[in-house]
Design a protein around this motif. Structure first.
Motif, PDB file in Angstrom:
ATOM      1  N   ASN A 167     110.069 -43.329 -13.421  1.00 28.89           N
ATOM      2  CA  ASN A 167     108.662 -43.079 -13.676  1.00 28.89           C
ATOM      3  C   ASN A 167     108.543 -41.578 -13.917  1.00 28.89           C
ATOM      4  OD1 ASN A 167     107.853 -45.751 -13.207  1.00 28.89           O
ATOM      5  ND2 ASN A 167     107.656 -45.398 -11.012  1.00 28.89           N
ATOM      6  N   TYR A 171     104.738 -45.415 -15.516  1.00 27.23           N
ATOM      7  CA  TYR A 171     105.246 -46.248 -14.435  1.00 27.23           C
ATOM      8  C   TYR A 171     105.303 -47.669 -14.964  1.00 27.23           C
ATOM      9  CZ  TYR A 171     100.186 -46.601 -14.119  1.00 27.23           C
ATOM     10  OH  TYR A 171      98.854 -46.735 -14.439  1.00 27.23           O
ATOM     11  N   GLY A 228     109.518 -47.767 -17.144  1.00 25.73           N
ATOM     12  CA  GLY A 228     109.165 -46.382 -16.882  1.00 25.73           C
ATOM     13  C   GLY A 228     108.661 -45.585 -18.070  1.00 25.73           C
ATOM     14  N   ALA A 285     111.732 -44.896  -9.744  1.00 25.47           N
ATOM     15  CA  ALA A 285     111.187 -46.107 -10.364  1.00 25.47           C
ATOM     16  C   ALA A 285     110.479 -47.003  -9.343  1.00 25.47           C
ATOM     17  CB  ALA A 285     112.302 -46.881 -11.060  1.00 25.47           C
ATOM     18  N   LYS A 320     102.477 -47.216  -7.922  1.00 22.48           N
ATOM     19  CA  LYS A 320     101.602 -46.756  -9.007  1.00 22.48           C
ATOM     20  C   LYS A 320     100.616 -45.706  -8.496  1.00 22.48           C
ATOM     21  CE  LYS A 320      97.858 -48.548 -11.889  1.00 22.48           C
ATOM     22  NZ  LYS A 320      97.141 -49.749 -12.332  1.00 22.48           N
ATOM     23  N   VAL A 344     102.251 -42.340  -8.157  1.00 24.74           N
ATOM     24  CA  VAL A 344     102.506 -41.734  -9.468  1.00 24.74           C
ATOM     25  C   VAL A 344     101.210 -41.132 -10.007  1.00 24.74           C
ATOM     26  CG1 VAL A 344     103.248 -42.151 -11.855  1.00 24.74           C
ATOM     27  CG2 VAL A 344     104.431 -43.303  -9.957  1.00 24.74           C
TER      28      VAL A 344
END
Length: 141
Positions: free
Chosen positions: A44, A66, A70, A113, A117, A120
């Motif tokens: 990500n 993400y 990715g 990865a 979410k 991120v």
């Protein structure tokens, strides 16, 4: 002999800037660029798009990648749509069909990865704040 569409040796996750045309070659020739694919799809990340169009006044966009593939997956959507469904980029593309040709792509930070979410997006918001992309850039939120 190099395969058709080969972009070059992968320089490292934070060691490149791609023009839209280079990104297009990369995404549309995945087999010829397996090293790029394997690295970009495994992480990500927080990315920067720099608008180098003559009338752009050096604007930029900060985004987050993400999901299953990715960064590769996210950038693939830019190649497909020319704007990645970002509101302001989409508006520019609707006004000028060649607008996307002035965009450059790079990674600011890679993230695991398996990072959630929400985490991120928190990093993305931090970069938007640091770079002022909501004030002088192409981020509207």
């Amino acid at each position: 002999m190099l395969p058709k569409g080969y972009l070059g040796t992968f320089p490292g996750l934070l060691n490149f800037v791609l023009t839209f045309d280079e990104l297009n070659v990369l995404i549309n020739n995945q087999d010829a660029n397996q090293d790029w694919y394997s690295r970009l799809s495994a992480v990500n990340g927080i990315y920067l798009i720099l608008d180098t169009n003559p009338d752009a006044e050096a604007q930029h966009y900060v985004g987050a990648a993400y999901g299953e593939e990715g960064v590769w997956q996210r950038w693939k959507s830019y190649v497909k749509t020319r704007h990645g469904n970002n509101k302001q980029l989409k508006e520019h593309c609707e006004k000028n069909s060649d607008y996307h040709k002035g965009l450059k792509f790079t990674l600011l930070q890679t993230l695991p990865a398996n990072l959630d979410k929400e985490d991120v997006i928190a990093y993305e918001n931090l970069y938007k704040e640091k770079l002022g992309s909501r004030v002088v850039g192409l981020n509207s939120n």
